[in-house]
Design a protein around this motif. Structure first.
Motif, PDB file in Angstrom:
ATOM      1  N   SER A   1      -7.790  -5.650   6.007  1.00  0.00           N
ATOM      2  CA  SER A   1      -9.139  -5.467   5.463  1.00  0.00           C
ATOM      3  C   SER A   1      -9.620  -4.024   5.497  1.00  0.00           C
ATOM      4  N   HIS A   2      -9.230  -3.262   6.527  1.00  0.00           N
ATOM      5  CA  HIS A   2      -9.701  -1.875   6.597  1.00  0.00           C
ATOM      6  C   HIS A   2      -9.287  -1.084   5.355  1.00  0.00           C
ATOM      7  N   THR A   3      -8.075  -1.248   4.894  1.00  0.00           N
ATOM      8  CA  THR A   3      -7.617  -0.524   3.701  1.00  0.00           C
ATOM      9  C   THR A   3      -8.234  -1.114   2.447  1.00  0.00           C
TER      10      THR A   3
ATOM     11  N   TYR B   1       0.833  -1.203   0.000  1.00  0.00           N
ATOM     12  CA  TYR B   1       0.000   0.000   0.000  1.00  0.00           C
ATOM     13  C   TYR B   1       0.873   1.260   0.000  1.00  0.00           C
TER      14      TYR B   1
ATOM     15  N   ASN C   1     -11.053  -2.379   2.143  1.00  0.00           N
ATOM     16  CA  ASN C   1     -12.447  -1.939   2.089  1.00  0.00           C
ATOM     17  C   ASN C   1     -12.585  -0.436   1.884  1.00  0.00           C
ATOM     18  N   ASP C   2     -11.622   0.334   2.365  1.00  0.00           N
ATOM     19  CA  ASP C   2     -11.747   1.793   2.344  1.00  0.00           C
ATOM     20  C   ASP C   2     -11.118   2.465   1.136  1.00  0.00           C
ATOM     21  N   ASP C   3     -10.316   1.753   0.367  1.00  0.00           N
ATOM     22  CA  ASP C   3      -9.627   2.376  -0.766  1.00  0.00           C
ATOM     23  C   ASP C   3      -9.844   1.555  -2.041  1.00  0.00           C
ATOM     24  N   PRO C   4     -10.974   1.811  -2.731  1.00  0.00           N
ATOM     25  CA  PRO C   4     -11.256   1.040  -3.946  1.00  0.00           C
ATOM     26  C   PRO C   4     -10.208   1.234  -5.040  1.00  0.00           C
TER      27      PRO C   4
END
Length: 142
Positions: A84-86, A47, A88-91
């Motif tokens: 998972s947070h990233t 990321y 889910n939060d950064d398409p």
């Protein structure tokens, strides 16, 4: 009079395009990006690479990222849950990952990744898993 309008519109278009032009990958940035691919071992590092070097995602650099994504999705599948947070939060990041599921991959790796995405999706990552499975399926088509 029409000629002046055309020239004015042309100039306005040129300047408008300059204001929204995407950044380019300089030679120095490409060298850093290529070096960085050697050190990506985790999803957070991937990321960070994406945030810093996505403008350089082509050629040999993209091939290096292909290998990293293949490794993560094939051999470190369960590690996606911890990120998972990233995911889910950064398409846009998900699109970056999925773009690296391509014809350079081994056919068995594509099948393995598709199967895991369809049958072993970590809780809360259904959208990510669906995108991965779709990309693998599309890549496997003749």
């Amino acid at each position: 009079m029409k000629g002046y309008f055309f020239i004015g519109a042309l100039i306005a278009t040129c300047f408008a395009g300059t204001a929204v032009a995407s950044p380019r990958c300089s030679h120095a940035l490409a060298m850093k990006a290529e070096e960085a691919t050697d050190h990506i071992k985790t999803w957070p590092q991937l990321y960070e690479f994406y945030q810093s070097y996505q403008v350089c995602d082509e050629g040999a650099i993209a091939e290096g990222v292909d290998d990293i994504v293949e490794n993560f999705l094939q051999k470190k599948w369960s590690s996606a849950a911890s990120f998972s947070h990233t995911l889910n939060d950064d398409p846009a990041f998900v699109r970056f990952v999925v773009r690296h599921i391509d014809e350079d991959w081994d056919v068995e790796a594509l099948r393995t990744v598709r199967s895991r995405a369809q049958k072993q999706c970590p809780r809360g990552l259904q959208s990510f898993c669906s995108a991965v499975a779709d990309a693998a399926t599309e890549t496997l088509k003749p």
